[in-house]
Design a protein around this motif. Structure first.
Motif, short mmCIF file in Angstrom:
data_model
loop_
_atom_site.label_atom_id
_atom_site.label_comp_id
_atom_site.label_asym_id
_atom_site.label_seq_id
_atom_site.Cartn_x
_atom_site.Cartn_y
_atom_site.Cartn_z
N ASN A 8 0.85 -1.20 0.00
CA ASN A 8 0.00 0.00 0.00
C ASN A 8 0.88 1.25 0.00
O ASN A 8 1.96 1.26 0.62
CB ASN A 8 -0.91 0.04 1.22
N THR A 9 0.41 2.27 -0.68
CA THR A 9 1.09 3.57 -0.68
C THR A 9 0.09 4.62 -0.20
O THR A 9 -1.01 4.74 -0.75
CB THR A 9 1.60 3.93 -2.08
N TYR A 10 0.49 5.37 0.83
CA TYR A 10 -0.36 6.43 1.38
C TYR A 10 0.34 7.77 1.12
O TYR A 10 1.20 8.19 1.88
CB TYR A 10 -0.57 6.24 2.87
N PRO A 11 -0.02 8.46 0.03
CA PRO A 11 0.70 9.67 -0.35
C PRO A 11 0.27 10.91 0.43
O PRO A 11 -0.92 11.10 0.69
CB PRO A 11 0.38 9.83 -1.83
N LEU A 12 1.24 11.70 0.81
CA LEU A 12 1.02 13.01 1.41
C LEU A 12 -0.05 12.96 2.48
O LEU A 12 -1.08 13.64 2.42
CB LEU A 12 0.65 14.04 0.33
N ILE A 13 0.20 12.16 3.49
CA ILE A 13 -0.80 11.94 4.54
C ILE A 13 -1.00 13.21 5.36
O ILE A 13 -0.05 13.93 5.67
CB ILE A 13 -0.41 10.76 5.45
#
Length: 352
Positions: free
Chosen positions: A333-338
């Motif tokens: 999973n990639t969680y961008p600019l959280i």
């Protein structure tokens, strides 16, 4: 497409680079002497004579700094009346700008003159301006002031905003044991303890850093929930212990070269079970919404060159994903600019 510069425009841009250090220090002086603050308090504008009278700086000094500030667009001067510009406002009031400027002034400025030899030697040759350590990490807890304060403010600014959303992601599956790799002063570990009353933490870092984290944990009464494991992850004979539900690396891997990152991740691989989740939190410079963030992160790579260790940098997100795969993990999973941050989280597991 970018506008093609004329020869005159290109020559002017070149002079901005040539005289950049002088102009930087002039703005620092304008700020630190209270001149910029005084101008900002007079929104309708203030005369140069009035500034001289009220800031306890000579006519020569005020005039000199205002001339430089006008060139930079920090102030606007018309008929001897000075007003602060939008750029000046951000230099004075914006937290990101304040943190970056102090970091450059107090940590990096003197060392920057050693850029060429740092590149040639692959070592942080500018670090000698602060202390006699092979890398800055051995000296973090004993850096001279104001470098110490400015370093930690810089480090925390670029991580703390990510914590609230990162906690939700990391604790979605209720991990019982979390390893905080490169835990530094312990801020992430303490946030985890506040977030989940049942989690146990093991902070892994260099001994000198663990001394600081342990003292902070003692002050917070968390020694019953946090353990400490001294480790130098550049020494491949020292192994990360097993038993973690989560292995957490926050702004840690950017402190190393690509080869070192693979070795560290391989160490994490041997420690991980098939149920262990590895989370990597990084501000990837090519994954930002605003040019100011991209600009600042690329400049941070130069800090790593001259002051930190001579061989690390801020990475592109694709490069980090490739290194993760080389070490035997896969990004699930990639969680961008959280949240309101510059960070992306890569959630990784052992390849099936």
């Amino acid at each position: 497409m970018k506008k093609e510069l004329s020869a005159i425009e290109a020559k002017y841009e070149a002079q901005k680079i040539a005289f950049g250090p002088m102009y930087f220090q002039s703005v620092v002086a304008l700020r630190d002497l209270g001149i910029l603050q005084y101008i900002s308090e007079n929104r309708k504008g203030v005369s140069i004579a009035n500034i001289i009278e009220n800031v306890n700086v000579s006519e020569y000094g005020v005039t000199l700094l205002l001339e430089a500030a006008e060139i930079l667009g920090v102030v606007e001067i018309e008929h001897d009346i000075v007003r602060i510009s939008k750029i000046g406002f951000f230099l004075l009031k914006d937290e990101m700008t304040r943190v970056n400027m102090n970091f450059m002034k107090d940590v990096c400025y003197l060392g920057a003159s050693h850029m060429t030899e740092s590149i040639v030697n692959g070592k942080p040759e500018g670090l000698k301006e602060l202390g006699n350590w092979p890398t800055i990490y051995e000296g973090l807890s004993i850096l001279p002031e104001p470098a110490k304060t400015s370093w930690f403010e810089f480090d925390h600014y670029y991580s703390d905003n990510a914590f609230p959303d990162a906690l939700k992601i990391v604790f979605a599956k209720k991990p019982k044991m979390l390893f905080d790799i490169g835990g530094n002063t312990g801020k992430w570990s303490f946030a985890c303890c506040d977030h989940d009353a049942d989690v146990r933490i093991k902070i892994l870092d260099l001994p000198v850093q663990l001394n600081v984290a342990r003292a902070n944990a003692t002050e917070r009464g968390l020694l019953d929930r946090i353990d400490f494991h001294a480790i130098n992850l550049l020494d491949t004979t020292q192994k990360i212990p097993q038993g973690a539900d989560v292995i957490w690396m926050s702004q840690f891997l950017d402190c190393f070269s690509k080869e070192q990152i693979v070795a560290i991740l391989e160490n994490a691989f041997q420690a991980a079970s098939e149920n262990t989740t590895l989370y990597i939190l990084e501000p990837f410079f090519d994954n930002q919404n605003y040019p100011a963030a991209h600009y600042s992160l690329v400049a941070t790579s130069l800090y790593f060159t001259i002051m930190a260790n001579g061989n690390s940098k801020m990475y592109r997100i694709g490069v980090m994903k490739e290194l993760v795969c080389q070490a035997g993990f896969e990004v699930v999973n990639t969680y961008p600019l959280i949240g309101d941050s510059y960070h992306t989280i890569l959630e990784c597991r052992k390849k099936a």
